[in-house]
Motif scaffolding. Structure first.
Motif, PDB file in Angstrom:
ATOM      1  N   GLY A  83       8.327  37.560  49.680  1.00 45.33           N
ATOM      2  CA  GLY A  83       8.316  37.045  48.193  1.00 45.33           C
ATOM      3  C   GLY A  83       9.655  36.843  47.836  1.00 45.33           C
ATOM      4  N   HIS A  84      10.658  37.897  48.018  1.00 39.99           N
ATOM      5  CA  HIS A  84      11.993  37.645  47.407  1.00 39.99           C
ATOM      6  C   HIS A  84      12.698  36.455  48.282  1.00 39.99           C
ATOM      7  N   LEU A  85      12.362  36.272  49.454  1.00 38.03           N
ATOM      8  CA  LEU A  85      13.096  35.351  50.191  1.00 38.03           C
ATOM      9  C   LEU A  85      12.769  33.946  49.756  1.00 38.03           C
ATOM     10  N   GLN A  86      11.558  33.762  49.190  1.00 38.55           N
ATOM     11  CA  GLN A  86      10.846  32.596  48.710  1.00 38.55           C
ATOM     12  C   GLN A  86      11.908  32.312  47.383  1.00 38.55           C
ATOM     13  N   LYS A  87      12.095  33.455  46.697  1.00 45.64           N
ATOM     14  CA  LYS A  87      12.801  33.204  45.306  1.00 45.64           C
ATOM     15  C   LYS A  87      14.230  32.779  45.768  1.00 45.64           C
ATOM     16  N   ILE A  88      14.894  33.266  46.880  1.00 48.60           N
ATOM     17  CA  ILE A  88      16.147  32.724  46.975  1.00 48.60           C
ATOM     18  C   ILE A  88      16.080  31.103  47.467  1.00 48.60           C
ATOM     19  N   ASP A  89      15.095  30.799  48.063  1.00 48.89           N
ATOM     20  CA  ASP A  89      15.023  29.262  48.529  1.00 48.89           C
ATOM     21  C   ASP A  89      14.923  28.485  47.109  1.00 48.89           C
ATOM     22  N   GLU A  90      13.977  29.178  46.308  1.00 47.75           N
ATOM     23  CA  GLU A  90      14.276  28.231  45.132  1.00 47.75           C
ATOM     24  C   GLU A  90      15.434  28.073  44.226  1.00 47.75           C
ATOM     25  N   GLN A  91      16.303  29.400  44.197  1.00 46.56           N
ATOM     26  CA  GLN A  91      17.553  29.241  43.917  1.00 46.56           C
ATOM     27  C   GLN A  91      18.495  28.394  44.377  1.00 46.56           C
ATOM     28  N   VAL A  92      18.266  28.135  45.769  1.00 47.21           N
ATOM     29  CA  VAL A  92      19.239  27.321  46.566  1.00 47.21           C
ATOM     30  C   VAL A  92      18.907  25.902  46.031  1.00 47.21           C
ATOM     31  N   LEU A  93      17.639  25.487  45.823  1.00 44.33           N
ATOM     32  CA  LEU A  93      17.208  23.999  45.600  1.00 44.33           C
ATOM     33  C   LEU A  93      17.742  23.615  44.124  1.00 44.33           C
ATOM     34  N   TYR A  94      17.960  24.771  43.169  1.00 47.05           N
ATOM     35  CA  TYR A  94      18.515  24.314  41.965  1.00 47.05           C
ATOM     36  C   TYR A  94      19.955  24.206  42.084  1.00 47.05           C
ATOM     37  N   ASN A  95      20.530  25.114  42.721  1.00 46.60           N
ATOM     38  CA  ASN A  95      21.854  24.914  42.867  1.00 46.60           C
ATOM     39  C   ASN A  95      22.381  23.603  43.888  1.00 46.60           C
ATOM     40  N   GLN A  96      21.575  23.373  44.677  1.00 46.58           N
ATOM     41  CA  GLN A  96      21.968  22.148  45.474  1.00 46.58           C
ATOM     42  C   GLN A  96      21.668  20.893  44.745  1.00 46.58           C
ATOM     43  N   GLN A  97      20.577  20.919  43.916  1.00 48.73           N
ATOM     44  CA  GLN A  97      20.598  19.657  43.171  1.00 48.73           C
ATOM     45  C   GLN A  97      21.749  19.443  42.054  1.00 48.73           C
ATOM     46  N   ARG A  98      22.218  20.530  41.636  1.00 45.00           N
ATOM     47  CA  ARG A  98      23.202  20.315  40.639  1.00 45.00           C
ATOM     48  C   ARG A  98      24.562  19.656  41.311  1.00 45.00           C
ATOM     49  N   LEU A  99      24.895  20.265  42.535  1.00 37.99           N
ATOM     50  CA  LEU A  99      25.890  19.828  43.478  1.00 37.99           C
ATOM     51  C   LEU A  99      25.825  18.156  43.947  1.00 37.99           C
ATOM     52  N   LEU A 100      24.492  18.034  44.182  1.00 38.23           N
ATOM     53  CA  LEU A 100      24.093  16.549  44.887  1.00 38.23           C
ATOM     54  C   LEU A 100      24.418  15.753  43.544  1.00 38.23           C
ATOM     55  N   SER A 101      23.841  16.054  42.289  1.00 40.51           N
ATOM     56  CA  SER A 101      24.368  15.340  41.256  1.00 40.51           C
ATOM     57  C   SER A 101      25.669  14.976  40.963  1.00 40.51           C
ATOM     58  N   LEU A 102      26.495  15.889  41.043  1.00 38.22           N
ATOM     59  CA  LEU A 102      28.000  15.622  40.845  1.00 38.22           C
ATOM     60  C   LEU A 102      28.625  14.961  41.874  1.00 38.22           C
ATOM     61  N   PHE A 103      28.079  14.870  43.073  1.00 45.14           N
ATOM     62  CA  PHE A 103      28.622  14.403  44.224  1.00 45.14           C
ATOM     63  C   PHE A 103      28.307  12.888  43.914  1.00 45.14           C
ATOM     64  N   ARG A 104      27.415  12.392  43.470  1.00 51.46           N
ATOM     65  CA  ARG A 104      26.925  11.182  42.972  1.00 51.46           C
ATOM     66  C   ARG A 104      27.425  10.773  41.752  1.00 51.46           C
ATOM     67  N   LYS A 105      27.827  11.539  40.836  1.00 58.07           N
ATOM     68  CA  LYS A 105      28.677  11.347  39.631  1.00 58.07           C
ATOM     69  C   LYS A 105      29.897  10.903  39.868  1.00 58.07           C
ATOM     70  N   HIS A 106      30.556  11.410  40.682  1.00 59.72           N
ATOM     71  CA  HIS A 106      31.981  11.167  41.136  1.00 59.72           C
ATOM     72  C   HIS A 106      32.174  10.305  42.101  1.00 59.72           C
ATOM     73  N   ARG A 107      31.184   9.685  42.648  1.00 57.87           N
ATOM     74  CA  ARG A 107      31.215   8.610  43.721  1.00 57.87           C
ATOM     75  C   ARG A 107      32.001   8.901  44.826  1.00 57.87           C
ATOM     76  N   VAL A 108      31.656   9.971  45.494  1.00 59.07           N
ATOM     77  CA  VAL A 108      32.467  10.701  46.573  1.00 59.07           C
ATOM     78  C   VAL A 108      32.132   9.474  47.771  1.00 59.07           C
ATOM     79  N   ALA A 109      33.119   9.236  48.346  1.00 56.02           N
ATOM     80  CA  ALA A 109      33.096   8.097  49.375  1.00 56.02           C
ATOM     81  C   ALA A 109      33.968   8.524  50.787  1.00 56.02           C
TER      82      ALA A 109
END
Length: 422
Positions: free
Chosen positions: A26-52
Motif C-alpha cells: 500500500g505504501h508503494l502505491q502511494k509513492i506511485d501516486e506522488q510520482v504521477l503528481y510531480n511528473q505532471q507538474r514537470l511535464l507541464s513546465l517543459f511544455r510551457k517553456h517550449r523545450v526543443a
C-alpha cells in the motif's frame, strides 16, 4: 523462473521477504501516486517553456546567450515556485552550492545561524568549526551559531526564539532538511514550513536558507513553496535522476541568486556567463526523470527499512513513517557488522562489485568513513550507496537506487551476506 532470484536465499529470509512485500504494498502505491503528481507538474513546465532539440546543445567559451541554460533555469524556478535559479555544471556538488550561497550573501560580522542543530561534516569544514582549512567563513570573520535540537530530535523553538530576538547579527537562518550524519529524523516539508513561519515572525529580515540535499521530489511540495529565501541542492542526487553526471543548483529570491552567481563567477558577470558545454541534455533529461527515479529510491528505502526491521535491526525512518528524502539509516552499535553490511552493498552493485570497502579518512570528514558506492557517477547518492562515519552509535546511511528492483535485489543479498553467513 520468475522467482529464480530467490533460489539461493535461506528459507527464513524468503519468508521475511514475502512478509515485507505484502506489508509495504500500500505504501508503494502511494509513492506511485506522488510520482504521477510531480511528473505532471514537470511535464507541464517543459511544455510551457517550449523545450526543443536546440536547447540541448549547450554553449562554449563565455557561455553568453545560452538559451537552453536560460530555459532550464526558468523551469527550475517555476517548479520550486521562486523568482530565479542558478543551475550550473560549475557548481560541483551540494556542498559547493551551499558554500556559494553562504559566501554570496554573508559579510564580515554577519552570523550564520543553524536552527536545526550542528550541520553535517562537510558544512562544518566550510564554516571552520572543524579542520584547519583555508578560506573558511571563520577566516572571513563571519560568525556561526546554532541551537541543538531537543531530546526528541526536533527544533527547540523556545531557544531559537531567544536567539533570534537577542542576536541582531544573524543575517542568515539555515535549515538542514535531511539528517546528514545524525540519528535524528529528517524534517518533512510541513515541519520546515513551520520553521519558516517561525523565523519570519521573530527575525523578518533574516535570509532563510534551506539545505535541500536528498529532498527534491520526495514529497509533492518543497520548502521554497512556503517562503524560503534561498535553497540549494545537487544534480547528482535527486534532481538529476542518475543521468546528470555533475552540477548543482541554487534557487530563490532574485537578488540572492544574483549574489550567489557573482560569487560563483565574478562581480559584473553573474548569470550572464557560464558555458554548459555538453551537459544540458543530461540536465534536462535528468530533471524530467527525477520524480520517477526519486520515487524508485524511496520505494527501495521503504523495503530496506521493513526487511531490516524483520531482521531485528534498529532503523530510521521506520518503514511506514513519512518520507521526505532518500536516506535510510540502520544502527549497528559497533563497527564490525557495519563494515560487513556496507561491503555487502558494494558486492551487489553494478560497478566495482569485486571491491571490499575499507574505512578511511576522506576530505571534509573528521572520522574514518566506510562507503559503498558502485555507481556510474562518482559520489552519486541517487544511485544505491551506503556510508557512515566510524563513530558511535555506528550508523550506516543507505540511500538511493535507480530502480526499486536493484535496491530490492541488493539489500536482500546484503542481508543474506551480513546476517545469514558466519
Amino acid at each position: 523462473m520468475l522467482n529464480s532470484w530467490k533460489q539461493n536465499l535461506p528459507e527464513d529470509l524468503i519468508a521475511k521477504v514475502a512478509k515485507v512485500d505484502e506489508k509495504i504494498s500500500g505504501h508503494l502505491q502511494k509513492i506511485d501516486e506522488q510520482v504521477l503528481y510531480n511528473q505532471q507538474r514537470l511535464l507541464s513546465l517543459f511544455r510551457k517553456h517550449r523545450v526543443a532539440e536546440e536547447d540541448l546543445v549547450g554553449s562554449t567559451g563565455y557561455g553568453f546567450d545560452d538559451m537552453g541554460r536560460e530555459k532550464l533555469e526558468a523551469i527550475f524556478a517555476d517548479y520550486f515556485k521562486v523568482d530565479d535559479a542558478l543551475v550550473r555544471p560549475q557548481l560541483i556538488s551540494g556542498t559547493h552550492a551551499i558554500a556559494t550561497a553562504f559566501y554570496g550573501v554573508l559579510r564580515p560580522k554577519d552570523t550564520l545561524y543553524y536552527m536545526t542543530g550542528m550541520p553535517y561534516d562537510t558544512i562544518q569544514q566550510v564554516i571552520g568549526v572543524v579542520g584547519d582549512n583555508p578560506k573558511t567563513l571563520k577566516e572571513y570573520d563571519i560568525n556561526f551559531d546554532y541551537t541543538p535540537l531537543n531530546e526528541q530530535g526536533k527544533v527547540d523553538y523556545d531557544a531559537v526564539k531567544e536567539k533570534l530576538q537577542n542576536d541582531k547579527s544573524i543575517k542568515m537562518v539555515a535549515i538542514q532538511r535531511s539528517r546528514g550524519y545524525a540519528t535524528r529524523d529528517s524534517f518533512v516539508v510541513d515541519e520546515v514550513k513551520e520553521m519558516i513561519e517561525f523565523v519570519k515572525q521573530y527575525a523578518p529580515n533574516a535570509v532563510i536558507f534551506i539545505d535541500n540535499c536528498y529532498g527534491e521530489f520526495s514529497e509533492t511540495t518543497e520548502p521554497s513553496f512556503y517562503g524560503a529565501d534561498l535553497m540549494a541542492g545537487s544534480l547528482f542526487k535527486n534532481a538529476g535522476a542518475g543521468i546528470a553526471k555533475g552540477g548543482a543548483f541554487i534557487v530563490g529570491r532574485k537578488d540572492l541568486v544574483a549574489q550567489a552567481a557573482a560569487q560563483l563567477y565574478a562581480p559584473g558577470l553573474g548569470k550572464a556567463e557560464g558555458p554548459t558545454w555538453g551537459y544540458l541534455r543530461d540536465f534536462y533529461q535528468g530533471v524530467f526523470m527525477a520524480p520517477h527515479t526519486t520515487g524508485e529510491a524511496i520505494k527501495g528505502a521503504i523495503y530496506t527499512a521493513a526487511l531490516l526491521e524483520e531482521l531485528g535491526m534498529e532503523v530510521s525512518p521506520k518503514w511506514d513513517a513519512p518520507r521526505t528524502d532518500l536516506v535510510q539509516t540502520v544502527t549497528f552499535g559497533k563497527p564490525e557488522p557495519m563494515i560487513k553490511f556496507c561491503a555487502a552493498i558494494q558486492h551487489n552493485s553494478p560497478m566495482n562489485a569485486f571491491v571490499d570497502p575499507v574505512p578511511s579518512y576522506m576530505d571534509g570528514y573528521e572520522d574514518q568513513v566506510i562507503m559503498a558506492s558502485g555507481s556510474f557517477t562518482e559520489g552519486s547518492t541517487i544511485e544505491l550507496s551506503s556510508d557512515g562515519p566510524l563513530r558511535e552509535p555506528y550508523c550506516l546511511y543507505i540511500q538511493g537506487g535507480l530502480s526499486y528492483a536493484h535496491v530490492k535485489l541488493a539489500v536482500t543479498e546484503a542481508a543474506k551476506e551480513a546476517f545469514y553467513k558466519d
